[in-house]
Design an enzyme around this catalytic site. Structure first.
Site, PDB file in Angstrom:
ATOM      1  N   ASP A  30       0.846  -1.189   0.000  1.00  0.00           N
ATOM      2  CA  ASP A  30       0.000   0.000   0.000  1.00  0.00           C
ATOM      3  C   ASP A  30       0.884   1.243   0.000  1.00  0.00           C
ATOM      4  OD1 ASP A  30      -1.727   2.214   1.185  1.00  0.00           O
ATOM      5  OD2 ASP A  30      -3.188   0.585   1.078  1.00  0.00           O
ATOM      6  N   ASN A  88     -13.036  -2.981   2.317  1.00  0.00           N
ATOM      7  CA  ASN A  88     -13.917  -1.821   2.414  1.00  0.00           C
ATOM      8  C   ASN A  88     -14.890  -1.840   1.234  1.00  0.00           C
ATOM      9  OD1 ASN A  88     -12.418  -0.909   4.645  1.00  0.00           O
ATOM     10  ND2 ASN A  88     -11.002   0.184   3.325  1.00  0.00           N
ATOM     11  N   GLY A  94     -15.406   3.193   3.398  1.00  0.00           N
ATOM     12  CA  GLY A  94     -14.016   3.587   3.216  1.00  0.00           C
ATOM     13  C   GLY A  94     -13.389   3.129   1.916  1.00  0.00           C
ATOM     14  N   GLN A  95     -14.189   2.655   0.973  1.00  0.00           N
ATOM     15  CA  GLN A  95     -13.640   2.203  -0.303  1.00  0.00           C
ATOM     16  C   GLN A  95     -13.303   3.408  -1.162  1.00  0.00           C
ATOM     17  OE1 GLN A  95     -16.223  -0.298  -2.679  1.00  0.00           O
ATOM     18  NE2 GLN A  95     -14.542  -0.946  -4.001  1.00  0.00           N
ATOM     19  N   SER A  96     -12.009   3.568  -1.472  1.00  0.00           N
ATOM     20  CA  SER A  96     -11.583   4.727  -2.268  1.00  0.00           C
ATOM     21  C   SER A  96     -11.307   4.362  -3.722  1.00  0.00           C
ATOM     22  CB  SER A  96     -10.338   5.369  -1.649  1.00  0.00           C
ATOM     23  OG  SER A  96      -9.288   4.437  -1.557  1.00  0.00           O
ATOM     24  N   HIS A 101     -10.701  -5.128  -3.380  1.00  0.00           N
ATOM     25  CA  HIS A 101      -9.355  -5.334  -2.836  1.00  0.00           C
ATOM     26  C   HIS A 101      -9.434  -5.669  -1.358  1.00  0.00           C
ATOM     27  CE1 HIS A 101     -10.182  -0.987  -2.518  1.00  0.00           C
ATOM     28  NE2 HIS A 101      -9.343  -0.941  -1.499  1.00  0.00           N
ATOM     29  N   HIS A 103      -7.239  -5.595   2.142  1.00  0.00           N
ATOM     30  CA  HIS A 103      -6.081  -5.076   2.859  1.00  0.00           C
ATOM     31  C   HIS A 103      -5.600  -6.166   3.804  1.00  0.00           C
ATOM     32  CE1 HIS A 103      -6.789  -0.703   1.984  1.00  0.00           C
ATOM     33  NE2 HIS A 103      -8.019  -1.161   1.782  1.00  0.00           N
TER      34      HIS A 103
END
Length: 115
Positions: A30, A88, A94-96, A101, A103
């Site tokens: 990340d 997320n 909180g998914q940007s 994906h 974490h």
């Protein structure tokens, strides 16, 4: 999806710090780590989020969660003491990046609730 940054990383059109790759997924460090070990595991196939998964994606998710993440946790040295896996979903989740994906975070004590 042509404008997805994670699709571009998976296709190696954008450089990343890859730590794992197979035919189904890639894992990379990340850019803004929240723990000493913080990698993202993404499918090469574009799937927007957990909510976009279908019956046809069971093998993909199983591969990531059953085969890849435990292997990575061991190779990255966090399996013994523990680690966290987060997916997320949506803006409030909180998914940007709109590409599924996971974490993988470890190397420190994780707090609860997470935030």
């Amino acid at each position: 999806m042509s404008d997805c940054i994670f699709c571009k990383i998976a296709a190696k059109e954008i450089p990343s710090s890859l730590v794992y790759e197979d035919d189904v997924c890639v894992a990379f460090k990340d850019l803004e780590p929240q723990a000493p070990v913080h990698v993202l595991v993404i499918p090469k196939k574009h799937v927007e989020s957990v909510l976009a998964l279908t019956e046809n994606d069971k093998a993909l998710v199983s591969h990531i969660l059953v085969d890849v993440i435990p292997k990575l946790a061991k190779s990255l040295g966090v399996a013994e003491k523990g680690f966290r896996v987060v997916a997320n979903t949506g803006a409030e989740g909180g998914q940007s990046v709109k590409h599924l994906h996971f974490h993988l975070l470890g190397g420190r004590s994780m707090q609860w609730p997470p935030g």
